[in-house]
Design a protein around this motif. Structure first.
Motif, PDB file in Angstrom:
ATOM      1  N   SER A 439       0.684  -1.125   0.091  1.00  0.00           N
ATOM      2  CA  SER A 439       0.445  -0.110  -0.242  1.00  0.00           C
ATOM      3  C   SER A 439       1.138   1.823  -0.054  1.00  0.00           C
ATOM      4  CB  SER A 439      -1.085  -0.192   1.117  1.00  0.00           C
ATOM      5  OG  SER A 439       0.267  -0.119   2.330  1.00  0.00           O
ATOM      6  N   ILE A 440       0.635   2.221  -0.334  1.00  0.00           N
ATOM      7  CA  ILE A 440       1.062   3.712  -0.455  1.00  0.00           C
ATOM      8  C   ILE A 440       0.829   4.004   1.179  1.00  0.00           C
ATOM      9  CG2 ILE A 440       1.223   5.379  -1.700  1.00  0.00           C
ATOM     10  CD1 ILE A 440      -0.697   4.404  -4.218  1.00  0.00           C
ATOM     11  N   SER A 441       2.271   4.250   1.646  1.00  0.00           N
ATOM     12  CA  SER A 441       2.025   5.182   2.899  1.00  0.00           C
ATOM     13  C   SER A 441       2.321   6.468   2.345  1.00  0.00           C
ATOM     14  CB  SER A 441       3.589   3.882   3.506  1.00  0.00           C
ATOM     15  OG  SER A 441       4.571   5.183   2.927  1.00  0.00           O
ATOM     16  N   VAL A 442       1.851   6.993   3.805  1.00  0.00           N
ATOM     17  CA  VAL A 442       1.766   8.502   3.276  1.00  0.00           C
ATOM     18  C   VAL A 442       2.712   8.699   4.964  1.00  0.00           C
ATOM     19  CG1 VAL A 442       0.845  10.155   3.026  1.00  0.00           C
ATOM     20  CG2 VAL A 442      -0.282   8.686   2.027  1.00  0.00           C
ATOM     21  N   PRO A 443       3.301   9.100   5.020  1.00  0.00           N
ATOM     22  CA  PRO A 443       4.402   9.503   6.179  1.00  0.00           C
ATOM     23  C   PRO A 443       3.537  11.107   6.651  1.00  0.00           C
ATOM     24  CG  PRO A 443       5.856  10.539   4.392  1.00  0.00           C
ATOM     25  CD  PRO A 443       4.834   9.305   3.789  1.00  0.00           C
ATOM     26  N   GLN A 444       3.412  10.260   8.056  1.00  0.00           N
ATOM     27  CA  GLN A 444       2.383  11.828   8.855  1.00  0.00           C
ATOM     28  C   GLN A 444       3.979  12.329  10.262  1.00  0.00           C
ATOM     29  OE1 GLN A 444      -0.493  10.038  11.045  1.00  0.00           O
ATOM     30  NE2 GLN A 444      -1.780   9.491   8.720  1.00  0.00           N
ATOM     31  N   SER A 445       4.104  13.354  10.007  1.00  0.00           N
ATOM     32  CA  SER A 445       5.185  14.224  11.219  1.00  0.00           C
ATOM     33  C   SER A 445       4.303  14.853  11.908  1.00  0.00           C
ATOM     34  CB  SER A 445       5.346  15.385  10.292  1.00  0.00           C
ATOM     35  OG  SER A 445       4.796  16.410   9.922  1.00  0.00           O
ATOM     36  N   GLU A 446       4.924  14.120  13.321  1.00  0.00           N
ATOM     37  CA  GLU A 446       4.015  14.834  14.245  1.00  0.00           C
ATOM     38  C   GLU A 446       4.370  16.319  14.805  1.00  0.00           C
ATOM     39  OE1 GLU A 446       5.716  12.255  17.602  1.00  0.00           O
ATOM     40  OE2 GLU A 446       4.301  10.270  16.436  1.00  0.00           O
TER      41      GLU A 446
END
Length: 446
Positions: A439-446
């Motif tokens: 799956s395409i992962s979308v990094p999330q920044s905290e």
């Protein structure tokens, strides 16, 4: 009935009375014909016999079978044999008759025919029949200007003189018929003084008294095809100068109104006098005076325009006179045509952005209105002297309806082109989400 010895007033009136008592059941008009020359005799019809159009057509074929003829057609608005019995004088007294000049013409002519009852079909029967026999169109003439008309005896001529009837006029029937009798005598004398052989006909446009059918009419049962009836075409109004015909006008309706509450008066149904009309190489004036008290004047002029390198004529003004008042109307935009053409317009009116507007409105005539339907006029260069030239119509090629259609079509075309352009600009995506792969992962920044 032929021969001058048989046309004494008492015999004529008695013949009409006998015929009236015979119980005629068909719509009919009288038909009287006399000539300065001669024509074949016709056997007198029996009392009660209604002469059919076929019988009259066959007889006129023998009368106008060869050579040119000049025919004076006195066409009264309405006429029935009862008019002769009521206004023809009692017991042969000519002084009491409203037709004394007519009776003198019948007695003094070398040949004459009296048909008390001619089968009547429609108002165009007699003019159409004579037009067929003479092979010439009827020419409407004014008795006052007949002396200025040049009659070419080398060809056939059908001169139409309209006569009014007492219905709707302020004068009595007797006075109207007396005036008509004087008009017939005046016209006949004018033609006779120029040594022009002629045949005169006096009849009615329609019966003045319609006799009801006493028998049961035969009604057609079942389906039948509709029969097309040709519309009645009136002869145009023509003014003749010393040089010949120079002004011609025709209209289906010449409606005038002095106030919105008074309603419309159709002057085209009346016979006008053209006294006061004139024409020359640069100006024309047609004056139509009606017995109902109205007078219409059409002023026209022509001039040379260097831009088009030709002469153009313009309807400068239309003047209406009534009740001692006068109102002039001018064109909102030029009512014009080339000088060798005629001008035609389906509607010439003074309202709803019409072609005519008041020149100087006054308080009494500010509500006057004009409405000319199927109007055509020509003041210069008549074709062949008796026919309208090619008509220049007031409606341009691009009418309001055509412009609306073109603009609507153009707008729809622009919408279609814009939509097609947008569809062609669509592009496919570079990447798609594959459910079998990672799956395409979308990094999330905290």
């Amino acid at each position: 009935m032929a021969g001058p010895n048989c046309l004494q007033l008492s015999a004529l009136i008695a013949f009409f009375l006998v015929f009236s008592a015979s119980g005629s059941v068909t719509t009919q008009v009288p038909f009287l014909m006399w000539s300065s020359g001669g024509f074949p005799a016709l056997k007198p019809p029996a009392a009660g016999h209604v002469t059919s159009n076929g019988e009259l057509s066959a007889y006129l074929s023998t009368v106008f079978g060869s050579g040119p003829h000049t025919v004076l057609l006195f066409l009264q608005d309405k006429l029935s044999k009862d008019d002769f019995t009521v206004f023809g004088g009692a017991y042969g007294d000519k002084q009491d008759s409203a037709f004394k000049n007519l009776e003198d013409a019948l007695q003094s002519s070398s040949s004459s025919v009296v048909l008390p009852a001619l089968e009547w079909v429609d108002v165009a029967t007699i003019p159409a029949l004579l037009q067929e026999k003479l092979n010439v169109s009827p020419l409407l003439v004014d008795p006052d200007s007949l002396s200025d008309l040049t009659i070419d005896t080398s060809v056939s001529n059908l001169l139409l003189i309209n006569l009014p009837y007492c219905s709707g006029l302020r004068k009595s029937c007797r006075e109207i018929l007396l005036e008509n009798d004087e008009i017939m005598e005046k016209v006949s004398s004018s033609v006779k003084t120029r040594d022009v052989p002629f045949t005169a006909i006096y009849t009615g446009l329609q019966p003045s008294r319609v006799i009801s059918e006493t028998s049961v009419p035969k009604q057609q049962v079942g389906r039948s095809l509709l029969q097309a009836v040709d519309p009645v075409v009136k002869a145009p109004i023509m003014f003749n100068s010393s040089a010949g015909p120079c002004i011609m006008l025709w209209a289906q309706n010449l409606n005038v109104s002095l106030s919105p509450s008074a309603g419309w008066v159709n002057l085209a149904a009346e016979t006008p006098s053209m006294t006061g009309s004139m024409c020359n190489s640069s100006n024309s004036l047609l004056v139509l005076s009606y017995a109902s008290g109205y007078t219409l004047s059409f002023a026209m002029s022509q001039r040379f325009y260097s831009v088009s390198a030709r002469n153009w004529f313009t309807l400068d003004s239309v003047q209406l006179q009534a009740n001692g008042l006068t109102e002039s109307f001018v064109g909102r935009r030029n009512i014009s045509a080339p000088a060798e053409y005629s001008f035609h317009c389906q509607s010439v009116n003074t309202f709803r952005e019409g072609l005519l507007v008041p020149r100087d409105s006054n308080q009494n005539s500010s509500q006057w209105r004009l409405n000319f339907v199927d109007f055509q006029i020509q003041g210069f260069g008549l074709a062949n002297g008796t026919n309208f030239s090619y008509a220049s119509d007031c409606a341009g090629f691009f009418t309001a309806g055509i412009w609306m259609g073109l603009l609507t079509s153009l707008l729809m075309l622009l919408i279609f082109v814009y939509g097609l352009h947008m569809i062609m600009q669509l592009n496919t995506m570079d990447r798609f989400d594959d459910p079998k792969g990672p799956s395409i992962s979308v990094p999330q920044s905290e």
